[in-house]
Design a protein around this motif. Structure first.
Motif, PDB file in Angstrom:
ATOM      1  N   VAL A 117      78.282  20.277 -10.438  1.00 19.57           N
ATOM      2  CA  VAL A 117      78.173  19.950  -9.009  1.00 19.57           C
ATOM      3  C   VAL A 117      76.714  19.966  -8.562  1.00 19.57           C
ATOM      4  O   VAL A 117      76.288  19.116  -7.778  1.00 19.57           O
ATOM      5  N   SER A 118      75.947  20.928  -9.069  1.00 16.33           N
ATOM      6  CA  SER A 118      74.541  20.999  -8.669  1.00 16.33           C
ATOM      7  C   SER A 118      73.757  19.780  -9.159  1.00 16.33           C
ATOM      8  O   SER A 118      72.902  19.253  -8.446  1.00 16.33           O
ATOM      9  N   ILE A 119      74.064  19.303 -10.354  1.00 12.98           N
ATOM     10  CA  ILE A 119      73.410  18.093 -10.869  1.00 12.98           C
ATOM     11  C   ILE A 119      73.820  16.877 -10.032  1.00 12.98           C
ATOM     12  O   ILE A 119      72.988  16.024  -9.676  1.00 12.98           O
ATOM     13  N   ILE A 123      65.651  20.709  -1.505  1.00 15.69           N
ATOM     14  CA  ILE A 123      66.812  21.569  -1.260  1.00 15.69           C
ATOM     15  C   ILE A 123      67.809  21.447  -2.411  1.00 15.69           C
ATOM     16  O   ILE A 123      68.321  22.451  -2.927  1.00 15.69           O
ATOM     17  N   SER A 124      68.079  20.210  -2.831  1.00 17.08           N
ATOM     18  CA  SER A 124      68.998  20.012  -3.953  1.00 17.08           C
ATOM     19  C   SER A 124      68.404  20.564  -5.253  1.00 17.08           C
ATOM     20  O   SER A 124      69.119  21.093  -6.109  1.00 17.08           O
ATOM     21  N   TYR A 125      67.102  20.436  -5.386  1.00 18.44           N
ATOM     22  CA  TYR A 125      66.363  20.960  -6.544  1.00 18.44           C
ATOM     23  C   TYR A 125      66.523  22.481  -6.626  1.00 18.44           C
ATOM     24  O   TYR A 125      66.822  23.048  -7.679  1.00 18.44           O
ATOM     25  N   LEU A 126      66.362  23.160  -5.482  1.00 18.35           N
ATOM     26  CA  LEU A 126      66.512  24.610  -5.434  1.00 18.35           C
ATOM     27  C   LEU A 126      67.962  25.033  -5.666  1.00 18.35           C
ATOM     28  O   LEU A 126      68.227  26.080  -6.265  1.00 18.35           O
ATOM     29  N   LEU A 127      68.888  24.198  -5.189  1.00 21.36           N
ATOM     30  CA  LEU A 127      70.303  24.501  -5.386  1.00 21.36           C
ATOM     31  C   LEU A 127      70.652  24.510  -6.870  1.00 21.36           C
ATOM     32  O   LEU A 127      71.431  25.356  -7.333  1.00 21.36           O
ATOM     33  N   VAL A 128      70.066  23.587  -7.630  1.00 21.72           N
ATOM     34  CA  VAL A 128      70.307  23.549  -9.074  1.00 21.72           C
ATOM     35  C   VAL A 128      69.820  24.838  -9.723  1.00 21.72           C
ATOM     36  O   VAL A 128      70.509  25.431 -10.564  1.00 21.72           O
ATOM     37  N   PHE A 129      68.619  25.292  -9.325  1.00 21.97           N
ATOM     38  CA  PHE A 129      68.078  26.529  -9.896  1.00 21.97           C
ATOM     39  C   PHE A 129      68.946  27.730  -9.520  1.00 21.97           C
ATOM     40  O   PHE A 129      69.180  28.619 -10.340  1.00 21.97           O
TER      41      PHE A 129
END
Length: 274
Positions: free
Chosen positions: A53-55, A105-111
């Motif tokens: 989901v994060s990707i 924001i999406s980048y940080l969510l993946v981490f």
């Protein structure tokens, strides 16, 4: 005026990414429940879904925010956008800030999701597969876990700058595709102009790296250093450390500024709103 533009652009982009962020929050909540409830199979499934989901969040965010730029600047809403009492650079900067914020924001969510999955996979037992792999890193010719994590942090920071470059390349390609005679190629032109600008920037970056190499060094004891000597990079790696090159970042930041100026000039004087 810039603040209002950014506020409205953020809201418009939010409508395109709200569903995928909702799915991400549900997956995170499920992961948390499984962790606290100690549901083994549920934790495995939730951790896998969390990564997927994060990707998907990054992909959807990129498509939605950049699609919003195309619609707002060159689509049906383009006529309204260009009647606003603001210059091209201001409009472009607002779109750049909006796209950058959402993608980061999406980048940080993946981490964050990767950290949650890592927390589960490591567990509290030394029998964990991830734990065993992390202990075997030196034997596999890779830095120890602490050095690797510190290196990944620098790579992530470097990635933030590359996001800015990516956005300016896409903005430039979409804008050029709406300028005569380049607009003759239609949607294919946008793809072609993007890969052309991307290829030029990558080529210049690689050439610059051969002329003046700069890098951050992460020593085996996790202390940091800085060098312009390729030999020092090799020595650090042989000693169990790692390095992150920086020359690419310098060149691509300059390229981003140049592309921003060119795009703003085209928006002000050359584009054709459909």
């Amino acid at each position: 005026m810039l603040g209002k533009l950014i506020k409205n652009d953020m809201r418009a982009a939010a409508r395109g990414v709200s569903n995928v962020y909702l799915a991400a929050l549900i997956a995170i909540a499920a992961m948390g429940i499984c962790l606290f409830a100690d549901v083994g199979v549920g934790k495995v499934i939730a951790s896998i879904l969390l990564i997927l989901v994060s990707i998907a969040t990054i992909i959807v965010t990129i498509v939605a925010t950049l699609g919003e730029f195309r619609k707002g600047m060159f689509g049906d809403r383009g006529y309204l956008t260009h009647t606003l009492p603001v210059k091209g650079p201001t409009m472009l900067f607002s779109k750049l800030v909006t796209s950058f914020c959402w993608i980061v924001i999406s980048y940080l969510l993946v981490f964050f999701c990767a950290w949650l999955a890592y927390y589960y996979w490591m567990g509290e037992s030394s029998d964990s597969l991830v734990y065993m792999i992390s202990e075997m890193l030196p034997e596999l010719g890779m830095p120890e876990k602490g050095v690797l994590i510190e290196t990944l942090v620098f790579i992530a920071i470097k990635g933030v700058f590359l996001i800015i470059v990516f956005i300016t390349e896409v903005f430039f390609a979409l804008t050029l595709a709406n300028v005569r005679p380049f607009s003759a190629l239609g949607g294919f032109g946008s793809v072609l102009y993007f890969f052309a600008s991307f290829g030029i920037v990558v080529f210049l970056s690689s050439r610059a790296e051969k002329l003046f190499l700069t890098a951050v060094l992460v020593n085996a004891d996790q202390s940091l250093g800085f060098t312009t000597d390729p030999g020092a990079i090799t020595a650090i790696r042989n000693a169990g450390g790692a390095s992150v090159t920086l020359t690419q970042v310098y060149v691509e930041i300059i390229a981003a500024v140049v592309l921003f100026v060119l795009t703003a000039e085209l928006i002000d004087k050359k584009i054709n709103v459909k």
